[in-house]
Design a protein around this motif. Sequence first.
Motif, PDB file in Angstrom:
ATOM      1  N   ASP A 186      94.950  46.852  50.997  1.00 46.15           N
ATOM      2  CA  ASP A 186      94.781  48.215  50.468  1.00 46.15           C
ATOM      3  C   ASP A 186      93.408  48.397  49.820  1.00 46.15           C
ATOM      4  N   TYR A 187      92.784  47.300  49.417  1.00 42.87           N
ATOM      5  CA  TYR A 187      91.497  47.373  48.740  1.00 42.87           C
ATOM      6  C   TYR A 187      90.331  46.955  49.645  1.00 42.87           C
ATOM      7  N   ILE A 188      90.648  46.255  50.721  1.00 42.90           N
ATOM      8  CA  ILE A 188      89.610  45.810  51.651  1.00 42.90           C
ATOM      9  C   ILE A 188      89.994  46.231  53.063  1.00 42.90           C
ATOM     10  N   THR A 189      89.292  47.193  53.592  1.00 37.29           N
ATOM     11  CA  THR A 189      89.476  47.616  54.977  1.00 37.29           C
ATOM     12  C   THR A 189      88.124  47.614  55.665  1.00 37.29           C
ATOM     13  N   PHE A 190      88.135  47.375  56.960  1.00 37.59           N
ATOM     14  CA  PHE A 190      86.881  47.298  57.701  1.00 37.59           C
ATOM     15  C   PHE A 190      86.256  48.675  57.880  1.00 37.59           C
ATOM     16  N   GLU A 191      87.094  49.662  58.198  1.00 35.26           N
ATOM     17  CA  GLU A 191      86.589  50.992  58.500  1.00 35.26           C
ATOM     18  C   GLU A 191      86.104  51.704  57.241  1.00 35.26           C
ATOM     19  N   SER A 192      84.924  52.284  57.338  1.00 33.31           N
ATOM     20  CA  SER A 192      84.388  53.113  56.252  1.00 33.31           C
ATOM     21  C   SER A 192      83.351  54.049  56.837  1.00 33.31           C
ATOM     22  N   ILE A 193      83.677  55.322  56.905  1.00 30.40           N
ATOM     23  CA  ILE A 193      82.769  56.306  57.501  1.00 30.40           C
ATOM     24  C   ILE A 193      81.473  56.392  56.704  1.00 30.40           C
ATOM     25  N   MET A 216      74.429  53.277  57.722  1.00 27.28           N
ATOM     26  CA  MET A 216      73.803  52.423  58.730  1.00 27.28           C
ATOM     27  C   MET A 216      73.106  53.268  59.789  1.00 27.28           C
ATOM     28  N   SER A 217      73.760  54.361  60.183  1.00 30.86           N
ATOM     29  CA  SER A 217      73.159  55.259  61.179  1.00 30.86           C
ATOM     30  C   SER A 217      71.869  55.861  60.639  1.00 30.86           C
ATOM     31  N   PHE A 218      71.863  56.214  59.368  1.00 26.77           N
ATOM     32  CA  PHE A 218      70.654  56.771  58.755  1.00 26.77           C
ATOM     33  C   PHE A 218      69.494  55.783  58.852  1.00 26.77           C
ATOM     34  N   PHE A 219      69.773  54.503  58.597  1.00 28.26           N
ATOM     35  CA  PHE A 219      68.708  53.500  58.644  1.00 28.26           C
ATOM     36  C   PHE A 219      68.190  53.289  60.066  1.00 28.26           C
ATOM     37  N   VAL A 220      69.084  53.217  61.055  1.00 28.60           N
ATOM     38  CA  VAL A 220      68.609  52.993  62.431  1.00 28.60           C
ATOM     39  C   VAL A 220      67.888  54.229  62.965  1.00 28.60           C
ATOM     40  N   ILE A 221      68.329  55.425  62.558  1.00 34.34           N
ATOM     41  CA  ILE A 221      67.629  56.650  62.949  1.00 34.34           C
ATOM     42  C   ILE A 221      66.230  56.671  62.335  1.00 34.34           C
ATOM     43  N   SER A 222      66.149  56.321  61.052  1.00 35.64           N
ATOM     44  CA  SER A 222      64.842  56.290  60.379  1.00 35.64           C
ATOM     45  C   SER A 222      63.904  55.302  61.046  1.00 35.64           C
ATOM     46  N   LEU A 223      64.435  54.156  61.468  1.00 37.59           N
ATOM     47  CA  LEU A 223      63.609  53.152  62.136  1.00 37.59           C
ATOM     48  C   LEU A 223      63.041  53.700  63.443  1.00 37.59           C
ATOM     49  N   ALA A 224      63.902  54.336  64.249  1.00 37.75           N
ATOM     50  CA  ALA A 224      63.439  54.884  65.529  1.00 37.75           C
ATOM     51  C   ALA A 224      62.442  56.018  65.331  1.00 37.75           C
ATOM     52  N   VAL A 225      62.663  56.847  64.327  1.00 42.95           N
ATOM     53  CA  VAL A 225      61.723  57.938  64.044  1.00 42.95           C
ATOM     54  C   VAL A 225      60.362  57.378  63.647  1.00 42.95           C
ATOM     55  N   ASN A 226      60.347  56.317  62.843  1.00 43.32           N
ATOM     56  CA  ASN A 226      59.081  55.694  62.457  1.00 43.32           C
ATOM     57  C   ASN A 226      58.367  55.082  63.653  1.00 43.32           C
ATOM     58  N   GLN A 227      59.135  54.544  64.590  1.00 46.89           N
ATOM     59  CA  GLN A 227      58.526  53.877  65.740  1.00 46.89           C
ATOM     60  C   GLN A 227      57.850  54.852  66.698  1.00 46.89           C
ATOM     61  N   LEU A 228      58.386  56.071  66.816  1.00 46.56           N
ATOM     62  CA  LEU A 228      57.823  57.021  67.778  1.00 46.56           C
ATOM     63  C   LEU A 228      57.312  58.296  67.112  1.00 46.56           C
ATOM     64  N   GLY A 229      58.191  59.031  66.464  1.00 48.39           N
ATOM     65  CA  GLY A 229      57.797  60.319  65.889  1.00 48.39           C
ATOM     66  C   GLY A 229      56.697  60.197  64.848  1.00 48.39           C
ATOM     67  N   THR A 230      56.856  59.269  63.915  1.00 48.87           N
ATOM     68  CA  THR A 230      55.853  59.105  62.869  1.00 48.87           C
ATOM     69  C   THR A 230      54.545  58.576  63.435  1.00 48.87           C
ATOM     70  N   GLU A 231      54.652  57.672  64.418  1.00 54.27           N
ATOM     71  CA  GLU A 231      53.431  57.146  65.033  1.00 54.27           C
ATOM     72  C   GLU A 231      52.672  58.242  65.771  1.00 54.27           C
ATOM     73  N   ARG A 232      53.394  59.154  66.396  1.00 50.61           N
ATOM     74  CA  ARG A 232      52.727  60.301  67.040  1.00 50.61           C
ATOM     75  C   ARG A 232      52.015  61.159  66.001  1.00 50.61           C
ATOM     76  N   SER A 233      52.738  61.487  64.920  1.00 51.74           N
ATOM     77  CA  SER A 233      52.167  62.391  63.915  1.00 51.74           C
ATOM     78  C   SER A 233      50.956  61.775  63.213  1.00 51.74           C
ATOM     79  N   LYS A 234      50.919  60.458  63.084  1.00 55.07           N
ATOM     80  CA  LYS A 234      49.782  59.784  62.455  1.00 55.07           C
ATOM     81  C   LYS A 234      48.588  59.650  63.398  1.00 55.07           C
ATOM     82  N   GLY A 235      48.831  59.875  64.694  1.00 56.21           N
ATOM     83  CA  GLY A 235      47.744  59.774  65.664  1.00 56.21           C
ATOM     84  C   GLY A 235      47.480  58.365  66.160  1.00 56.21           C
ATOM     85  N   THR A 236      48.371  57.416  65.808  1.00 56.34           N
ATOM     86  CA  THR A 236      48.152  56.031  66.240  1.00 56.34           C
ATOM     87  C   THR A 236      48.783  55.736  67.604  1.00 56.34           C
TER      88      THR A 236
END
Length: 320
Positions: free
Chosen positions: A54-61, A67-87
């Motif tokens: 009751d106190y430990i369950t695997f599922e947690s939205i 976690m999704s926020f972190f992986v999205i931020s990583l992908a945005v930095n790899q492409l979107g941010t690199e485009r905007s910086k001109g690199t």
Amino acid sequence: MVAGELFVKEAKQNVIPILLTFLFISFAIPVRFLLGYINYKDVEKYVSELSLSDYITFESIVFVILMSFFVISLAVNQLGTERSKGTMEFTLSLPFSRTKIYFTKWVTGVSIILSANIISIALTRLIMFAIDLEIEHYFDKYFYLISMLLMIYTITFAAGALTGTPFAQGLVTATVLILPYILMILVIIHIEVFYDPSGKIIEDIFQFFVTNVYGENEDKFPILKLVFPLIITVITYFIGHFSFKKHPIERNGYFFIWKYLNLPVQLIVVFVGILGFGAFGSYTNSDPIVGYMIGGFFGALLGLLLGYLLIYKKGKEAGK
């Protein structure tokens, strides 16, 4: 093939988002298990017949969203941010093909997701062994989490190959992730309003998804939950790869790099606006048809306005 020099460059260029993503995915679930166990031991002193599950369950939205926020931020930095910086122009000028650049960038993110989850699996398993806790389909649930994170990361990555700004990349990612649910809800609402006031068809559709996608049998983890995200990952990877390889880099700053996407996406926004506001109008008016027409009209106007502000106006500003 992964280019070693590109891999090192990518890691150094995105060291902060890579480190944050790696640490959070590695320790989020183990720390959650530890905190749940500590909470359980505190309450156990005062309440009898408690269940540790009751106190430990695997599922947690909440953790999946973070976690999704972190992986999205990583992908945005790899492409979107690199485009905007001109690199990005510098990266493309290196003696590597666009295919190798795209693949190496993608493998960098995938490596972080997989290695962090391996650490998370090992730590969580040790904690479960130490506190004598067993969770059904433990590894299956981890595989599902990994497949979801890979899907979300790849969708964001592909969106970065299609769009010209970090904002556009993030917005397209969010839209792609929620659009299937929005369309499904709108279809259900329209069936209920015009064809099935009793709700029988809706009940049958819901039962189909519960049985075949989420699974009713507790002894068997539904395989479709694992297969579907992996299929989407493969499809979106090749969409992003094609766009990164073929579309012009000089349209940085525009919402879509490939300008011929503007009109189809505008039409989709208008279509969803008509369906959504039309369904709302049918509920709020005594005459469902009249209410649907009025709501659809305002939905179309809103869709046109949003499309202009987000796509065409952004493009005009980028072209100045």
